[in-house]
Write a protein that holds these residues in place. Structure first.
Motif, mmCIF file in Angstrom:
data_model
loop_
_atom_site.group_PDB
_atom_site.id
_atom_site.type_symbol
_atom_site.label_atom_id
_atom_site.label_comp_id
_atom_site.label_asym_id
_atom_site.label_seq_id
_atom_site.Cartn_x
_atom_site.Cartn_y
_atom_site.Cartn_z
ATOM 1 N N ILE A 596 0.677 -1.358 -0.084
ATOM 2 C CA ILE A 596 -0.052 -0.004 -0.168
ATOM 3 C C ILE A 596 0.830 1.298 -0.142
ATOM 4 C CG2 ILE A 596 -1.819 1.410 1.365
ATOM 5 C CD1 ILE A 596 -2.604 -1.433 2.310
ATOM 6 N N ARG A 597 0.492 2.309 -0.725
ATOM 7 C CA ARG A 597 1.281 3.629 -0.873
ATOM 8 C C ARG A 597 0.521 4.516 -0.180
ATOM 9 N NH1 ARG A 597 1.645 4.405 -7.264
ATOM 10 N NH2 ARG A 597 -0.448 3.272 -7.203
ATOM 11 N N GLU A 600 -2.720 6.160 -1.199
ATOM 12 C CA GLU A 600 -3.971 5.238 -1.104
ATOM 13 C C GLU A 600 -4.494 5.177 0.292
ATOM 14 O OE1 GLU A 600 -1.393 2.716 -4.158
ATOM 15 O OE2 GLU A 600 -2.297 1.416 -2.822
ATOM 16 N N CYS A 604 -7.985 6.248 1.485
ATOM 17 C CA CYS A 604 -8.912 5.220 2.180
ATOM 18 C C CYS A 604 -9.471 6.087 3.342
ATOM 19 C CB CYS A 604 -8.329 3.976 2.250
ATOM 20 S SG CYS A 604 -7.810 3.415 0.968
ATOM 21 N N MET A 637 -8.819 6.986 -6.890
ATOM 22 C CA MET A 637 -8.131 5.623 -6.861
ATOM 23 C C MET A 637 -7.793 5.166 -8.446
ATOM 24 S SD MET A 637 -7.051 4.329 -4.204
ATOM 25 C CE MET A 637 -7.642 3.943 -2.488
ATOM 26 N N LEU A 640 -5.060 6.967 -9.601
ATOM 27 C CA LEU A 640 -3.695 6.506 -9.249
ATOM 28 C C LEU A 640 -3.236 5.307 -9.990
ATOM 29 C CD1 LEU A 640 -4.077 7.010 -5.436
ATOM 30 C CD2 LEU A 640 -2.400 8.008 -7.172
#
Lengths: 771, 138
Positions: A596-597, A600, A604, A637, A640
């Motif tokens: 996970i970056r 993100e 979230c 998202m 991305l």
């Protein structure tokens, strides 16, 4: 050319309304030319077919499925084609005068010609699927024709009844055809003829038989499905004459004859056809004698006649099949004539009630002549074709190897009732005393007497000279129905034998019954009440049952509460998806994909916060705005992960949704009584389950994607085949264009649906919808 | 109550937004965009107009009704699929023609573009009909 004979009817049908609007008086003549031409064409084929030549035509339609638009004409086909086009000529001609002045005349011609073309398609098709399509087209056109006077409730409900009964039979027929095609390895009838042994030995033979018989029996009004036919008398009389005595109701009989070489000859075939045919024969005959409405009487006699044909096909000997074909032809001629006579009477005297008619011979002598000739044929009196038909029937039952007494009894009983019914049809209305002598009678144009007179005269002509048809018509039919060909012999005089004796006895008994008709009818009227517990009542019971079941389950599933709808949809989806995932062990998750970056994570968290606000908010507006935030988060998202198309769409859709909600919110009450705690808990549980399942599904999809060759194909061919570099768009408009077409159609329907619901509401002051 | 700022801004924005929607529609085959997005942008433009001037004005502005737009969109999309039937190819087989220009550039024109225009029109019409009908109810 055969294809053209079928297609031309449909083409002409489409032009009929315009033609009728242009010159109503001429239209009838012009439209008659086509069936007349077709009759000539088929008549010209007779001699070459009798010589053993069959015409075949085939066009590839869906070759990969074995479906071809293929037609052929053999002996059986040409007999039916001539009945359809020949009687069709007279009917189109007749209808112009019968319905003169009717503003819907153009529409009537449209249905009638489309029916004629469909019926020709049925009897000329060489492919089971083609046959099935035309078969259904006859049901549909029959629906329109029975309901032609659609302002009347009875016409509409009778039309629906006929459509439902024959339509359900049609579905069974399709299933039977597909099974038969599967077992026999082809859908072409001519190829299946060689597979008869394979099909009859197959364990699916019984299923095929039941399904196909269901189709044939519903169409040909066999007991217990016979009830739609008398009710179909709501149709204009030319329709009753054409569809419901001469052609469409014989489609089932046609099918049985056509498939006899493939399916026939087994015990179960003979047993089912013999049984149902015999029951129908007797039921029809018994119901017939008590009718006072001339059309209903004729309808029940048709039911009985159809039973006779099925019965004879069931007996399946050479004599029996010959009798079936002869009876079919004779029946078509006299029954068509009698129906047209009934139409002419109701046109001239304005009634269909036998008790209201009398002394008509003075006013409409030609109709009286037709009625007497046709009546003689129906009663089976010499020298008509009907006599030969009845002799063949008696010859068959007397020669039956088993159950001779019972079979003869059935034939004998039906014969007596036919003599009786022919008597009350042909004598009192024309020569009896008129109950109201002052009635004004219309004179009849040639259109209305030509048809009945020609048909009745043909019955007489063939009776006197049966050799006219024996070798050219009947023998080729038998060759199709029961190959190989046999020499046949038809004549009026067979010498002094038991058959003649039985005939004489029938006529005498029928004559006695006719002489004592008044007390007899009074006595029988009591028995007629028994009809009230018949299959018609079962039909209504089933129909009501279906309706109330539908109402019950709609009330449960779609009670009007949106919350409830969503709950049901979610629960259903959760259950089915979860079961599938457990079955296929789909919960395996590849952890290496779960890096996970920072971006993100931030998005979230934002979305989670927005979700909490949506749930906890006290105002609808802020709940909706918070929902919008979630949607925007998803769009981010997409960016991305390199899906700009999706992101743009998502952004716009989210905005639109918020606008839409705001517009709707105006109309809702201020806010919201929170539901009870336990309901909240239930909703929360369903929501969590749904969300959890979606998560698991998405993670599982990561695994599944590895094996897909589709995206590789799209990537490789997007530019080469579809000249586009944006794969998403190429998929939407080209590779998967059909899906998109479906989607935009749904979108269009949704849009017009909203419009309809909001704009076309019935106003409060009037309850009629303002369309 | 009408906002002067919104009304003025709308007048200036509308042509640009509509151009943008056409631009998105046409570039869609090679770059992000396409009929769906283009249609939504065009719909958003008219909805902006209805906010500034009221839905009745927007309906008056449209040369054909949203229902007409939906119908013509479906017609165009289906028609684009029918084209291939004349060449005896299955329904919706893409038909292409290479356009050569004097400048030496070339362009593939095909029925999928027509189809995309149909999608554009249906999306535009359906969105407008839903939102304008709801807005007009007030």
């Amino acid at each position: 050319m055969i294809t053209a004979t079928v297609i031309s009817g449909f083409v002409l049908a489409l032009t009929a309304p315009l033609l009728t609007r242009w010159r109503s008086s001429l239209a009838g003549y012009i439209l008659t030319l086509l069936p007349l031409g077709l009759t000539t064409y088929f008549a010209l084929q007779v001699s070459s077919i009798a010589a053993g030549q069959h015409l075949v035509e085939s066009f590839a339609w869906m070759p990969s499925l074995g479906i071809h638009l293929s037609f052929y004409i053999d002996g059986l086909g040409v007999l039916f084609a001539l009945l359809i086009s020949g009687v069709g000529t007279l009917i189109v001609f007749y209808a112009g005068a019968y319905l003169a002045g009717n503003p819907q005349l153009g529409r009537f011609y449209l249905y009638l010609l489309a029916f004629m073309a469909s019926m020709l398609g049925v009897v000329l098709s060489a492919n089971l699927i083609t046959l099935f399509i035309f078969w259904e087209l006859t049901s549909i056109t029959s629906y329109f024709l029975i309901g032609f006077e659609h302002e009347r409730e009875e016409a509409r409900s009778s039309a629906l009844q006929a459509l439902l009964v024959t339509g359900i039979g049609g579905l069974a027929l399709l299933a039977g055809f597909l099974l038969m095609g599967h077992v026999g390895g082809s859908l072409e009838i001519r190829e299946l003829l060689n597979q008869a042994d394979v099909i009859q030995a197959h364990h699916l033979y019984k299923s095929i038989l039941v399904l196909i018989l269901a189709g044939a029996f519903t169409k040909s009004a066999q007991t217990p499905f016979h009830f739609w036919l008398p009710n179909a008398m709501e149709a204009p009389t030319p329709v009753s004459a054409y569809l419901h005595s001469v052609t469409m109701v014989k489609a089932g009989v046609y099918l049985l004859l056509r498939l006899n070489p493939i399916l026939g000859g087994t015990d179960i075939w003979s047993l089912s056809l013999g049984f149902f045919g015999a029951v129908t024969m007797v039921t029809g005959a018994a119901m017939m004698v008590v009718q006072r409405d001339i059309k209903r009487l004729l309808a029940y006699s048709t039911v009985s006649g159809l039973g006779t044909m099925v019965f004879l096909i069931g007996l399946n000997t050479n004599t029996a099949l010959l009798a079936a074909v002869v009876f079919l032809t004779a029946h078509s001629l006299y029954k068509g004539s009698l129906f047209l006579t009934a139409g002419a009477i109701s046109h001239a005297a304005g009634t269909r009630d036998l008790d209201q008619m009398g002394d008509l011979a003075r006013h409409i002598p030609l109709i009286a002549l037709a009625a007497i000739l046709a009546g003689l044929s129906m009663a089976g009196l010499p020298p008509t074709f009907g006599f030969i038909a009845k002799e063949s029937l008696y010859q068959t039952v007397l020669g039956a190897p088993q159950l001779t007494i019972i079979l003869t009894g059935i034939g004998f009983f039906t014969g007596i009732t036919m003599v009786f019914a022919a008597g009350i049809l042909a004598i009192p209305p024309f020569f009896g005393k008129s109950p109201n002598p002052a009635t004004h009678h219309h004179s009849l144009p040639i259109h209305l007497w030509l048809g009945p007179v020609v048909l009745a005269a043909l019955g007489l002509l063939i009776g006197i000279a049966p050799q006219l048809v024996a070798h050219s018509f009947i023998s080729p039919v038998l060759q199709s129905v029961n190959p190989p060909a046999q020499d046949i012999h038809l004549s009026l005089w067979h010498g002094f034998n038991p058959i003649l004796f039985l005939s004489l006895l029938t006529i005498a008994s029928g004559g006695i019954a006719y002489a004592f008709r008044k007390p007899l009818l009074q006595f029988l009227a009591v028995g007629a009440r028994l009809g009230r517990i018949g299959p018609l009542q079962w039909y209504y019971l089933i129909l009501e049952g279906v309706k109330s079941f539908a109402q019950w389950q709609t009330q449960i599933l779609q009670g009007g509460l949106l919350r409830r709808y969503i709950l049901i949809i979610f629960l259903f989806a959760i259950t089915t998806v979860m079961v599938t995932m457990f079955q296929h062990n789909g919960f395996g998750i590849k952890t290496e994909l779960l890096s996970i970056r920072f971006f993100e994570l931030t998005i979230c968290l934002l979305m989670l916060a927005a979700a909490v606000i949506t749930i906890r908010s006290q105002s609808r507006l802020s709940a909706i705005v918070a929902m919008g935030v979630i949607g925007y988060g998803i769009a981010l998202m997409f960016i991305l992960f390199g899906a700009p198309d999706l992101a743009v769409t998502q952004f716009i859709i989210e905005t639109m949704t918020v606008i839409l909600f705001v517009l709707v919110i105006y109309r809702l009450p201020r806010f919201v009584r929170r539901p009870a705690k336990y309901i909240q808990a239930r909703n929360a549980l369903v929501a969590l389950l749904g969300g959890g399942l979606m998560t698991a599904l998405v993670l599982a999809a990561l695994n599944a994607q590895q094996g897909s060759r589709l995206s590789a194909f799209f990537k490789a061919n997007s530019y080469l085949l579809a000249h586009g570099r944006n794969i998403v768009n190429v998929i939407i408009v080209d590779f998967r264009g059909m899906d998109t077409l479906g989607e935009i159609t749904v979108l269009a329907l949704a849009g017009t649906g909203v419009f309809t619901l909001l704009k076309l509401r019935p106003r409060e002051e009037d309850d009629v919808c303002d369309l | 109550m009408r906002s002067l700022i919104l009304a003025t801004a709308t007048r200036i924005l509308m042509p640009m937004l509509l151009l943008l929607s056409a631009f998105l529609l046409l570039r869609g085959h090679n770059l992000p965009g396409g009929g769906f997005i283009g249609g939504l942008v065009a719909a958003a433009t008219f909805i902006l107009h209805s906010f500034a001037f009221g839905p009745q004005q927007t309906v008056r502005l449209l040369p054909i009704s949203p229902r007409g737009i939906i119908g013509s969109g479906l017609l165009v999309a289906t028609g684009s699929g029918v084209a291939s039937l004349f060449k005896l190819k299955p329904f919706m087989t893409g038909q292409w023609k290479l356009m050569e220009f004097a400048s030496g550039q070339s362009l593939h024109l095909g029925t999928p573009l027509l189809f995309d225009i149909g999608v554009y029109l249906v999306v535009l019409g359906a969105t407008l009909i839903i939102i304008l009908t709801l807005a007009e109810e007030d």
